[in-house]
Motif scaffolding. Sequence first.
Motif, PDB file in Angstrom:
ATOM      1  N   UNK A  95      -0.551  33.487  53.331  1.00 24.58           N
ATOM      2  CA  UNK A  95      -1.296  33.329  54.579  1.00 24.58           C
ATOM      3  C   UNK A  95      -2.499  32.425  54.342  1.00 24.58           C
ATOM      4  N   UNK A  96      -2.723  31.522  55.279  1.00 26.35           N
ATOM      5  CA  UNK A  96      -3.897  30.664  55.217  1.00 26.35           C
ATOM      6  C   UNK A  96      -5.150  31.440  55.568  1.00 26.35           C
ATOM      7  N   UNK A  97      -6.284  30.895  55.218  1.00 28.11           N
ATOM      8  CA  UNK A  97      -7.557  31.562  55.486  1.00 28.11           C
ATOM      9  C   UNK A  97      -7.783  31.850  56.964  1.00 28.11           C
ATOM     10  N   UNK A  98      -7.215  31.019  57.833  1.00 27.26           N
ATOM     11  CA  UNK A  98      -7.436  31.194  59.259  1.00 27.26           C
ATOM     12  C   UNK A  98      -6.330  31.989  59.955  1.00 27.26           C
ATOM     13  N   UNK A  99      -5.360  32.501  59.195  1.00 27.68           N
ATOM     14  CA  UNK A  99      -4.278  33.274  59.798  1.00 27.68           C
ATOM     15  C   UNK A  99      -4.626  34.762  59.797  1.00 27.68           C
ATOM     16  N   UNK A 100      -4.222  35.443  60.866  1.00 30.43           N
ATOM     17  CA  UNK A 100      -4.530  36.862  61.009  1.00 30.43           C
ATOM     18  C   UNK A 100      -3.461  37.768  60.438  1.00 30.43           C
ATOM     19  N   UNK A 101      -2.301  37.235  60.086  1.00 25.35           N
ATOM     20  CA  UNK A 101      -1.243  38.073  59.536  1.00 25.35           C
ATOM     21  C   UNK A 101      -0.665  37.415  58.297  1.00 25.35           C
ATOM     22  N   UNK A 102       0.210  38.143  57.599  1.00 27.10           N
ATOM     23  CA  UNK A 102       0.857  37.595  56.424  1.00 27.10           C
ATOM     24  C   UNK A 102       0.335  38.139  55.104  1.00 27.10           C
ATOM     25  N   UNK A 103      -0.574  39.098  55.147  1.00 23.33           N
ATOM     26  CA  UNK A 103      -1.150  39.652  53.918  1.00 23.33           C
ATOM     27  C   UNK A 103      -0.726  41.085  53.648  1.00 23.33           C
ATOM     28  N   UNK A 104       0.104  41.655  54.514  1.00 16.57           N
ATOM     29  CA  UNK A 104       0.437  43.075  54.440  1.00 16.57           C
ATOM     30  C   UNK A 104       1.074  43.513  53.140  1.00 16.57           C
ATOM     31  N   UNK A 105       2.099  42.810  52.675  1.00 15.90           N
ATOM     32  CA  UNK A 105       2.763  43.218  51.437  1.00 15.90           C
ATOM     33  C   UNK A 105       1.866  43.026  50.225  1.00 15.90           C
ATOM     34  N   UNK A 106       1.035  42.006  50.245  1.00 13.54           N
ATOM     35  CA  UNK A 106       0.066  41.839  49.153  1.00 13.54           C
ATOM     36  C   UNK A 106      -0.905  43.023  49.128  1.00 13.54           C
TER      37      UNK A 106
END
Length: 137
Positions: A95-106
């Motif tokens: 996930x890019x710094x400006x994205x609000x999603x995409x970090x859940x599994x991390x």
Amino acid sequence: MVETGVGPMPAYTETLPRVAASVHSARRLVLLALDVWGLTGVRDDAELVVSELLTNAVLHARRDSVRVTAMRLGEGWVRVAVVDLSRERPAARVAGDDQESGRGLDMVATLSGGRWGVELLPWGKRVWAELGDKPDE
């Protein structure tokens, strides 16, 4: 009780509709289980983990329901799991710094100390994470 390879383990489990509003119900179930078992030290992490796992199922699975389980594996140690009816494995995204999603599994991997995984089932999958102090640690 849930039967495991090491015998029956105490568990709380509930089938919920595959909708965003079920995240609240899943959190409530996990927090209830942890309170009953006296595992309050993992409450915050478990609440975030079940939120992320269920949100992934809501966004990416299919069919109308999911199953949430909190299982006490031992003294100070719990497994939180979500079963859905899709056999597609979850994939971590960058996930890019400006994205609000995409970090859940991390986040799940970090909070569980890397103790998480996916079990394929004949009808779907179980995504789980273990929290707390394993006896051999």
